[in-house]
Structures are given as structure tokens and as C-alpha cells.
Design an enzyme around this catalytic site. Structure first.
Site, PDB file in Angstrom:
ATOM      1  N   GLU A   1       0.808  -1.227   0.000  1.00 35.78           N
ATOM      2  CA  GLU A   1       0.000   0.000   0.000  1.00 35.78           C
ATOM      3  C   GLU A   1       0.843   1.280   0.000  1.00 35.78           C
ATOM      4  O   GLU A   1       0.296   2.381  -0.119  1.00 35.78           O
ATOM      5  CB  GLU A   1      -0.940   0.000   1.210  1.00 35.78           C
TER       6      GLU A   1
ATOM      7  N   VAL B   1       9.808  -6.113   4.549  1.00 40.18           N
ATOM      8  CA  VAL B   1       9.319  -7.315   3.872  1.00 40.18           C
ATOM      9  C   VAL B   1      10.373  -8.391   4.106  1.00 40.18           C
ATOM     10  O   VAL B   1      11.530  -8.227   3.717  1.00 40.18           O
ATOM     11  CB  VAL B   1       9.099  -7.076   2.366  1.00 40.18           C
TER      12      VAL B   1
ATOM     13  N   THR C   1       7.452 -18.615  -0.038  1.00 43.47           N
ATOM     14  CA  THR C   1       6.730 -18.499  -1.311  1.00 43.47           C
ATOM     15  C   THR C   1       7.261 -17.303  -2.097  1.00 43.47           C
ATOM     16  O   THR C   1       7.962 -16.461  -1.545  1.00 43.47           O
ATOM     17  CB  THR C   1       5.215 -18.304  -1.066  1.00 43.47           C
TER      18      THR C   1
ATOM     19  N   HIS D   1       5.755 -14.726  -2.831  1.00 41.43           N
ATOM     20  CA  HIS D   1       5.058 -13.508  -2.413  1.00 41.43           C
ATOM     21  C   HIS D   1       6.037 -12.380  -2.119  1.00 41.43           C
ATOM     22  O   HIS D   1       5.811 -11.219  -2.502  1.00 41.43           O
ATOM     23  CB  HIS D   1       4.193 -13.825  -1.179  1.00 41.43           C
TER      24      HIS D   1
ATOM     25  N   PHE E   1      13.064   5.285  -0.708  1.00 37.29           N
ATOM     26  CA  PHE E   1      12.772   3.876  -0.429  1.00 37.29           C
ATOM     27  C   PHE E   1      13.432   3.466   0.882  1.00 37.29           C
ATOM     28  O   PHE E   1      14.635   3.231   0.945  1.00 37.29           O
ATOM     29  CB  PHE E   1      13.308   3.022  -1.585  1.00 37.29           C
TER      30      PHE E   1
ATOM     31  N   ARG F   1      19.059  -3.889  11.193  1.00 36.01           N
ATOM     32  CA  ARG F   1      18.949  -2.639  10.440  1.00 36.01           C
ATOM     33  C   ARG F   1      17.976  -1.646  11.079  1.00 36.01           C
ATOM     34  O   ARG F   1      17.652  -0.626  10.485  1.00 36.01           O
ATOM     35  CB  ARG F   1      18.518  -2.957   8.998  1.00 36.01           C
TER      36      ARG F   1
END
Length: 183
Positions: A84, A111, A116, A118, A143, A157
Site C-alpha cells: 500500500e 518485507v 513463497t 510472495h 525507499f 537494520r
């Protein structure tokens, strides 16, 4: 006019320090400053992996404060996940009144690879989408999304062994916003 061979030979030579200083004195060099006192910025932060994204946001807000960004000129928007982030960044830019145009947007998220594909879809489309928003509207969209293989890599991080990427990307947002004002 110099030949290709002469140009190649010349480029292989290391210029003397004084020659480099002279060249930059004659050529305008632009670089964004870390002064955020006149900037309007937004942070869009994903809530998925919230224990990680909260630390990214904390680092970003600390850095914005250290750069002099006024709280009244900072907007934080929370979204469900990294997917989103691009649409929300775009909505913030499009819907800001002309008198309150944003100078930059920082997108934060985490992320973490699973079993998978994904992960690949989310990372690729999020990064592409954020880049598209920045290019479309001509303002920096930075980013600040961690894309890691493990939770440990993400934690390293967010204030761990590798610093806080929220802080680093906040500084980049301020510097890029100022650079865009100069260009």
C-alpha cells in the site's frame, strides 16, 4: 579536437588534487543539505512487521527532528503493508493543497522473505511503484523498505549492528528534498 586515444589516456591519469579543486570551482556542483527547517515532508509507514517498522519510524522521526523539520510540517500515515505504500505516497502528493506542497516522501516498511514467491512480488512492485510516484510528480520518494531474508537481518537494520535504516533514509529524504529545490 582530441582523439579517442588521447581522451582515454587522459582519463586514465589521476588528476592532481589542485586540478580537481579547480574543476569543481568552475563547474557548479549541487548537493542537498541536511537542513530540514523549511521542508514539508511525509512518512508512509507499513504496519506489517510492526515491531520492525516502529523502530524504523522512530529513527526517522529522531533524524527529522535533528535536521530541524518542524512537527507541523511533517505528516505520518500508517498503512497495512508495503504493498500500500506507493498508492498512499501518490495520494499524499496529489491531495496536498498547492500552498502545502510536499517536498519529499519517505516510505518505510519491512518485507521478510518466506517460503513463497510472495516476497518477490511485494518487493518488486513496491519499489517500482515508489519510483514511479517520484518520477511522475518530480519530488523525492525515498525507499526505506527493508527487504531481508530473516527477522534478524531486519532487526540488525533497525538500531542493531547495522544502524537504523529509518534514520539513514530520513537524512536522505531531507538532503534530496533540498537538492530538488536547488535544481
Amino acid at each position: 579536437m582530441a582523439t579517442r586515444r588521447e581522451l582515454k589516456r587522459k582519463s586514465a591519469q589521476t588528476p592532481k588534487r589542485s586540478a580537481a579543486k579547480k574543476a569543481t570551482a568552475e563547474i557548479p556542483v549541487y548537493r542537498g543539505t541536511p537542513d530540514g527547517s523549511q521542508l514539508r515532508l511525509a512518512v508512509v509507514v507499513a504496519q506489517f512487521n510492526q515491531d520492525i517498522t516502529d523502530k524504523l519510524l522512530e529513527g526517522a522521526l529522531d533524524t527529522f527532528a535533528a535536521c530541524g523539520v518542524k512537527p507541523a510540517n511533517l505528516t505520518v500515515v500508517q498503512v497495512p503493508g508495503a504493498w500500500e505504500l506507493p498508492a498512499t505516497a501518490q495520494a499524499l502528493i496529489e491531495r496536498a493543497p498547492k500552498t502545502k506542497r510536499l517536498d519529499g516522501v519517505l516510505a518505510l516498511g519491512a518485507v521478510i522473505r518466506g517460503g513463497t514467491p510472495h516476497f518477490d512480488y511485494v518487493c518488486n512492485e513496491t519499489s517500482r511503484g515508489l519510483m514511479d510516484v517520484g518520477l511522475t510528480f518530480g519530488i523525492p520518494v525515498v525507499f526505506g523498505v527493508l527487504t531481508t531474508d530473516t527477522v534478524k537481518q531486519a532487526k540488525d537494520r533497525t538500531g542493531g549492528a547495522l544502524g537504523n535504516k529509518g534514520s539513514e533514509t530520513a537524512l536522505a529524504t531531507v538532503e534530496m528534498a533540498n537538492l530538488f529545490r536547488e535544481l
